[in-house]
Design an enzyme around this catalytic site. Sequence first.
Site, PDB file in Angstrom:
ATOM      1  N   VAL A  83       0.848  -1.193   0.000  1.00 11.54           N
ATOM      2  CA  VAL A  83       0.000   0.000   0.000  1.00 11.54           C
ATOM      3  C   VAL A  83       0.882   1.241   0.000  1.00 11.54           C
ATOM      4  CG1 VAL A  83      -1.808   1.271   1.203  1.00 11.54           C
ATOM      5  CG2 VAL A  83      -1.839  -1.236   1.189  1.00 11.54           C
ATOM      6  N   LYS A  84       0.681   2.070  -1.003  1.00  7.78           N
ATOM      7  CA  LYS A  84       1.485   3.276  -1.178  1.00  7.78           C
ATOM      8  C   LYS A  84       0.773   4.444  -0.503  1.00  7.78           C
ATOM      9  CE  LYS A  84       4.143   5.227  -5.043  1.00  7.78           C
ATOM     10  NZ  LYS A  84       4.187   5.249  -6.520  1.00  7.78           N
ATOM     11  N   ILE A  85       1.498   5.124   0.385  1.00  4.29           N
ATOM     12  CA  ILE A  85       0.925   6.171   1.233  1.00  4.29           C
ATOM     13  C   ILE A  85       1.730   7.458   1.049  1.00  4.29           C
ATOM     14  CG2 ILE A  85       0.437   6.854   3.618  1.00  4.29           C
ATOM     15  CD1 ILE A  85      -1.197   4.485   3.011  1.00  4.29           C
TER      16      ILE A  85
END
Length: 212
Positions: A83-85
Amino acid sequence: MLFFVDTANIDEIREANELGILAGVTTNPSLVAKEANVSFHDRLREITDVVKGSVSAEVISLKAEEMIEEGKELAKIAPNITVKIPMTSDGLKAVRALTDLGIKTNVTLIFNANQALLAARAGATYVSPFLGRLDDIGHNGLDLISEVKQIFDIHGLDTQIIAASIRHPQHVTEAALRGAHIGTMPLKVIHALTKHPLTDKGIEQFLADWNK
């Protein structure tokens, strides 16, 4: 240094994968928006069917609680989803919560070493310093790779560095020399890495000699 391809185009991903060097994929909302007639989640399913390494999928929400929920949904798509945050205060909260749930995270839009250190302390699996965008404003993006690598080594942090916003082969060479664990780049840059005029000249000479 491992190679990731930075694209949401499934044909480009298949082409990169056929080279035998692809370790993962990074996507972002801008890249996904270029892909017509396919939903974000369906495209991620396609990508994870092709690539067994890390596939970074970015959240759209900006509030921590919403990022956490979105991240949990993305992680359900496949076990290799990361998951890219974005690097914000709310992003750090989301990274900690997702990390505690065993979900891998990639903190993106890193432009200084303090941001990278904060992300690592929040539990990020990866941090993504942006080289080209720093170069665009007159800074040396590669110096940031060196700073982050040194800080992580001094403090024994396991977070991996993804050199992002790579524009050309020299970025790749320098990022590898400075200790980036991964470089993510467009397919055209990967292809550019295979080329050298003396290689072409050598092939032409070998063929000419063989056909004499």
